[in-house]
Design an enzyme around this catalytic site. Sequence first.
Site, short mmCIF file in Angstrom:
data_model
loop_
_atom_site.label_atom_id
_atom_site.label_comp_id
_atom_site.label_asym_id
_atom_site.label_seq_id
_atom_site.Cartn_x
_atom_site.Cartn_y
_atom_site.Cartn_z
N LEU B 97 -0.94 5.28 3.52
CA LEU B 97 -0.54 6.03 4.72
C LEU B 97 0.28 5.19 5.68
CD1 LEU B 97 -3.53 8.45 5.42
CD2 LEU B 97 -1.72 8.57 3.73
N ARG B 98 0.61 3.95 5.29
CA ARG B 98 1.67 3.13 5.91
C ARG B 98 1.40 2.65 7.33
NH1 ARG B 98 3.29 1.84 1.15
NH2 ARG B 98 4.64 3.31 0.07
N ASP B 187 -3.68 -3.93 -4.08
CA ASP B 187 -2.75 -2.97 -4.70
C ASP B 187 -1.32 -3.12 -4.21
OD1 ASP B 187 -2.11 -0.59 -6.30
OD2 ASP B 187 -1.65 0.25 -4.35
N HIS B 214 -4.77 -3.46 -9.47
CA HIS B 214 -3.47 -2.93 -9.88
C HIS B 214 -3.07 -3.80 -11.05
CE1 HIS B 214 1.06 -2.40 -8.75
NE2 HIS B 214 1.02 -3.27 -9.73
N HIS B 272 -4.18 3.55 -11.23
CA HIS B 272 -2.90 4.05 -11.77
C HIS B 272 -2.58 3.53 -13.17
CE1 HIS B 272 -1.09 0.31 -10.36
NE2 HIS B 272 -1.06 0.67 -9.11
N ASN B 346 5.86 2.07 -9.41
CA ASN B 346 5.15 1.00 -10.09
C ASN B 346 3.70 1.43 -10.31
OD1 ASN B 346 3.72 -1.29 -10.82
ND2 ASN B 346 4.46 -2.58 -9.14
N ASP B 373 -1.86 7.89 -5.65
CA ASP B 373 -0.98 6.76 -5.34
C ASP B 373 0.15 7.24 -4.43
OD1 ASP B 373 0.11 4.26 -5.15
OD2 ASP B 373 0.75 4.13 -7.25
N HIS B 377 8.06 6.93 1.42
CA HIS B 377 9.10 5.98 1.83
C HIS B 377 10.16 6.71 2.64
CE1 HIS B 377 7.83 2.42 -0.32
NE2 HIS B 377 7.63 3.13 -1.41
#
Lengths: 348, 510
Positions: B97-98, B187, B214, B272, B346, B373, B377
Site C-alpha cells: 500500500l506504499r 519481500d 520472496h 507469489h 517479479n 501481491d 505504481h
Amino acid sequence: MTLEIGASGSPASPVPEAAIPVSAQAPAWRHRHLLDVDVLDWSEIELVMTTTDAMREVLARPIAKVPALRGRNVTILFYEASTRTRVSFEVAAKNLSADVVNIAAATSSVTKGESLVDTIRTVEALGAQMLVMRHAVSGAPYLAAAHFGGSVLNGGDGWHAHPTQALLDLYTMREHLPGGSVAGRKVVILGDILHSRVARSNIWSLTAAGADLWLCGPSTLLRGFDRWAAASPRIPGHGRFQVTSDLGAALAGADVVMALRIQRERMAGGLLPSLREYAARFGLTRERLAAARPDVVVMHPGPMNEGVEIAPDVATDPRSVITNQVTNGVAVRMALLYLLAGVHGEGR
Amino acid sequence: MSATSGAAGHAGETSGVGSGEPVREAAGRRAGEVVAELEITRAWLVDPAAGREGPGEIVVSNGVLEAVTWLEGAEAKGVGPDGVVVAPGFIDLHAHLREPGNEDAETIASGLSAAAHGGFTTVCLMPNSVPALDEPSVLARVRAAAIASGSPVEALAHGAVTVGRAGEQLAALGELADAGIVGFSDDGACVANPTILRNAFLYAGMLGRPIIDHPELAELTRGSEANEGYIASVLGLKGWPAAAEIAAVERDIAVLAEVLRDEPGARLHLTHLSTAGALAAVRRAKAAGLPVTCDVTPHHVGFTDEWLAGARRWAWEALDANGAARDPWLDGALTAGPYDTSLRVNPPLRGPEEAAACLAALADGTADALATDHAPHTLVDKEVEFGLAANGISGLETALGVLLAAVDAGRLTLSRAIAALTTGPAAVLAGWPGVVASGDIRALAQPRGLVEGAPADLVVFDRSDRWRVTPESLASKGKNTPLLGRELSGRVLLTVAAGRIAYEEGAAGA
C-alpha cells in the site's frame, strides 16, 4: 514504366533527373512505422527490395541526391554509441534531401533524468516528422511509436530487432547469390545469437524468404532459441531454421555465412572462457570456410573483431561482401525512409 | 432508501443491477458506517468454513450477522451459483500500500478502498515502504493512517526481516512482534544470505512468527526482464529462469527443516510462487510434515508471458488439447502491442504450463491461498522502456474477477476459489503460533465463514454482472494492470467488514 515522386503532397520535382524510378505497379505501403520485419508480408519485403533497386540507381548518379523528402525533418535519436548505422541513416536521409537532426543521447533515459516519452514529445515539438531511433532496451521503439505523431524507424533496440540491417542483409544476399534468390539456400549466422538483434530480425526475413537458415554458436550464446526453431517450420510460407553448436555441420555446403560480433563483456558473465577459445572453436577461418560452397558469400554486420569471430583474410577475401553491405545499407534506408514518408494517418 | 431494500434489490433482481458504471459513494450510506439493517434474499451462499454452498438468505442487524438461512425445495428454486453470491470477506496475505514513502502510487486510505472494492476485509501490508517497516515507529505510522482512513477493512502488517530489508542485520523482530506485526518478510528481495535466513527462522520461530520469503536467487536474475523461454527469446528480453525460484524454495525448505529441530516454532511461508518446480517442492515439504505454506497470485494464474508479445487470452486458453503451450505468433492470438510495462512483474509472468501448475496448486490446496501481491505504481514509473519499468501489477480489485474467469472456464470450482480467498489465508494466519496467541487479530476471531451472531464480515458479488476495468473504475491509485479495458464477471455489490460498510456499489439506485 517509372513514376516520378517528389516529396509527398508537393508537386512532382521539376528536375527530371531527380526522379526515383519506382514501378507504378508497386503495391501500396501500409506501415506508418517500421519497428521490426515481423509485420512485413512477403510482397512488402519485395517492395522494399525493388525500391532499394531504385535507390541504388540514384546512388550511381554523379549527384546522388533526390528531393523526395525535401522539407521533411528526419531526427536521428541514438541512445547507444554507433557510427556505422547512424551515419548510414544520415547519408540516406540527406540523399533524399531531408533536413536531418542528430541527437546523440548517449545515456539511458533514467540516468539522463528525462523519460523517453518526454524526449519523444520534445523532439516532435522541435519539428521531427520521422524518427530514427536506437536504444539499448528491447522494445523501446514501441513506446516511442505510441507517443510520436510521425513515423518511427527502428535503428536497433536491445537484443530485439534491427530491421534495416535484416533488409540490407537480404538485399545483399540476393545481389550475390546466383539466381538472385535465397529460397532454399543454406544461410548460416554464426556467433553471439543470444544478444543479437541482427540475428533476431534476420530470422523473420530469411525464413520468410524461404532460406535454409542455421544459427550457430556456443551453447551459452544460443540458449532459448530451440522452441523458436521448432515453431519455424509451421509458419506458412516460411522456411526452416535450426540451431546448432556444431560448426562443421553448419558450414557444410553453406551458401552464405554471416559472422556476428563477439563482445568482450561476454567473458565477464561466464558466457565464454576467452576470446582466444572462441576464435579457436568458432572463428570463421579460410580452413573452415572450405567446407562451405566454393562461391560462398561471406558477410558481417560490423563492426568486426578481426581475428576473433572472423579471420582478417576471410574479411578481405573476394567472396566477402562486407563493404557491399555498407553501401546497400544506405540504399535500403533511403528506400524505407521514402516508403514511410508516403504514409499518413492510418497504418501500423 | 433503506439499507434493507437496497441490498435486497441487488439480490433479487440480477438483471437490473449495475447496468451503469460503478459509483463509489453509495447514496444513503457511507463507507465505515455500521450496517443497521440488511437483508439479502435468494442468493447463493458460500461458506467454506462449514464446507457448504447453496441457496440462502442472510440478515444483518446492527452490524451483526443475525441469521443465515439455507433455502431448500421450492424456496430454493431458481437460485443458482451464477447470480448473486454471498461469501465471507476476503483476506489478502500480501499487498503493497506504499505508505509511508510512495504516497503518489498508493496511500493506505486508497489501498483499503481498493481492497474493499475487491471484496477484501483483511489485508496484510508488506513492509517495503520507505522507510521499511523494520521498527515499531513505522508500524505506528501505518496504523495511524489506517485508522484515519475510516475504513473498516482490517489492515495487518508484516515487518521486515532485516534492517532496511538490506539482508545484513536482523530488524527489531521482537519489538515488532510485540507491537503486533503478523509475519516477517523482506519481500521485493529474497533473504539472500542463508546464515541470516537460518538465524531469522530461529529468532522469528521463538516469537511464533513466520518468515515470508520472496524466493529468488538474485545471482540468477540480475537484469532479467521476462520468463526465460520462447517469448523472451523472440522479444529479445533477458531471460528470468524458473530455477531462480525453485532453487531458493528448496534452500529455504532445507534450512527450515534443520532449524525446526532446535526451534519448533519456526514457520516458512513462500509468497507469489510462479513455477511448477517450486510448487512441487512445497508439496513434498508438506507431505513430509514441515510447517510450510505458500500462496500464488491472480496474475500468475491467469496471465502468461505471451501477453508480453501482445496476446491477451487467459492462461488456460493458451494450452492446446495436449497441455502444450500454443504459439501466439501462429494462431493469431496477438491482439495488443508488445512490451506493455503493466506486465512487468517479479516474479515474471510464466508460460501457460507454469500458470496451469499455479491453478492446479490452488485446486488441490498445495497453494494455501491466493494473494494479490497488489503493487500499485505511478505512470511515471511505468510509462518507460520495458526493461526500466517498475515491477508490479495493481491487483486487489481484479483478483476475484481473474479467479471467476477460471471458474467460468470450468478450471476451478467456485467453492475452491472462495476458499483460496478466505479459509485458505485464514488457516495460514492461524498456523503462526505467536499471531494466534496475541489474540487481537479480527481475522482470526472467528472461522472465516458465515457465522450467526458474529460481526458481519462478508462480500456480495454478482456473477451475472460484468464490469469493465478502467482507470476510473479502480479505487486504487495504481492503474497498472493489463486488464484495463477488459470486462470481468462478478461485480462486487457490497463489502461488509466487522459489521461496517467497506464498499457499496452505488449505481443501482440506492
